[in-house]
Motif scaffolding. Structure first.
Motif, PDB file in Angstrom:
ATOM      1  N   GLN A 284     -21.477  33.409 -40.502  1.00  0.00           N
ATOM      2  CA  GLN A 284     -20.582  33.917 -41.536  1.00  0.00           C
ATOM      3  C   GLN A 284     -20.397  32.899 -42.661  1.00  0.00           C
ATOM      4  N   GLU A 285     -20.178  31.650 -42.292  1.00  0.00           N
ATOM      5  CA  GLU A 285     -19.969  30.611 -43.294  1.00  0.00           C
ATOM      6  C   GLU A 285     -21.243  30.357 -44.100  1.00  0.00           C
ATOM      7  N   GLY A 286     -22.375  30.259 -43.414  1.00  0.00           N
ATOM      8  CA  GLY A 286     -23.643  30.036 -44.101  1.00  0.00           C
ATOM      9  C   GLY A 286     -24.001  31.190 -45.017  1.00  0.00           C
ATOM     10  N   GLY A 287     -23.829  32.396 -44.523  1.00  0.00           N
ATOM     11  CA  GLY A 287     -24.101  33.578 -45.341  1.00  0.00           C
ATOM     12  C   GLY A 287     -23.193  33.662 -46.558  1.00  0.00           C
ATOM     13  N   ALA A 288     -21.941  33.260 -46.383  1.00  0.00           N
ATOM     14  CA  ALA A 288     -21.001  33.291 -47.509  1.00  0.00           C
ATOM     15  C   ALA A 288     -21.420  32.315 -48.607  1.00  0.00           C
ATOM     16  N   LEU A 289     -21.904  31.147 -48.227  1.00  0.00           N
ATOM     17  CA  LEU A 289     -22.371  30.184 -49.230  1.00  0.00           C
ATOM     18  C   LEU A 289     -23.569  30.729 -50.003  1.00  0.00           C
ATOM     19  N   LEU A 290     -24.526  31.289 -49.287  1.00  0.00           N
ATOM     20  CA  LEU A 290     -25.711  31.839 -49.947  1.00  0.00           C
ATOM     21  C   LEU A 290     -25.330  33.021 -50.847  1.00  0.00           C
ATOM     22  N   THR A 291     -24.431  33.858 -50.358  1.00  0.00           N
ATOM     23  CA  THR A 291     -23.989  35.008 -51.143  1.00  0.00           C
ATOM     24  C   THR A 291     -23.287  34.565 -52.414  1.00  0.00           C
ATOM     25  N   SER A 292     -22.480  33.516 -52.328  1.00  0.00           N
ATOM     26  CA  SER A 292     -21.754  33.048 -53.518  1.00  0.00           C
ATOM     27  C   SER A 292     -22.721  32.563 -54.597  1.00  0.00           C
ATOM     28  N   ILE A 293     -23.816  31.953 -54.187  1.00  0.00           N
ATOM     29  CA  ILE A 293     -24.822  31.496 -55.153  1.00  0.00           C
ATOM     30  C   ILE A 293     -25.519  32.697 -55.785  1.00  0.00           C
ATOM     31  N   LEU A 294     -25.872  33.662 -54.950  1.00  0.00           N
ATOM     32  CA  LEU A 294     -26.579  34.835 -55.457  1.00  0.00           C
ATOM     33  C   LEU A 294     -25.690  35.714 -56.326  1.00  0.00           C
ATOM     34  N   GLN A 295     -24.398  35.679 -56.114  1.00  0.00           N
ATOM     35  CA  GLN A 295     -23.488  36.440 -56.975  1.00  0.00           C
ATOM     36  C   GLN A 295     -23.509  35.908 -58.403  1.00  0.00           C
TER      37      GLN A 295
END
Length: 108
Positions: A28-39
């Motif tokens: 969840q934490e790793g995915g959230a970091l990647l998602t924030s960059i892609l946003q």
């Protein structure tokens, strides 16, 4: 110019942290970091690759295939991208998902 270099380095570190967290089990934490960059920029190839890897790990083959198709047009010489695309196509529904992405099943 220096600020842009610092921002790019911070982005790369954030991507690697997201990838590492995801692989270490903190999905969840790793995915959230990647998602924030892609946003901020959906075309960030350096963030799309680990995000696609995460999609494969989660069994989200449709999303992974979309990502790897996008990446292979940007980085056709990248063996990791080609390998991941091939793995996505080799998944249970890979070819059906590809036909869907290429709209081969659409009535024209």
């Amino acid at each position: 110019k220096a600020a842009a270099k610092v921002a790019a380095k911070a982005r790369r570190l954030k991507i690697e942290l997201g990838r590492t967290l995801f692989k270490a089990g903190a999905r969840q934490e790793g995915g959230a970091l990647l998602t924030s960059i892609l946003q901020q920029d959906m075309e960030q190839a350096d963030a799309l690759l680990p995000y696609g890897e995460a999609c494969v790990a989660l069994g989200q083959h449709d999303d992974a295939l979309k990502i790897f198709l996008r990446l292979v047009t940007q980085r056709s010489d990248d063996s990791a991208v080609r390998r991941l695309l091939a793995a996505s196509l080799g998944s249970k529904d890979g070819m059906a998902l590809l036909r869907q992405q290429l709209a081969l099943d659409a009535k024209s």
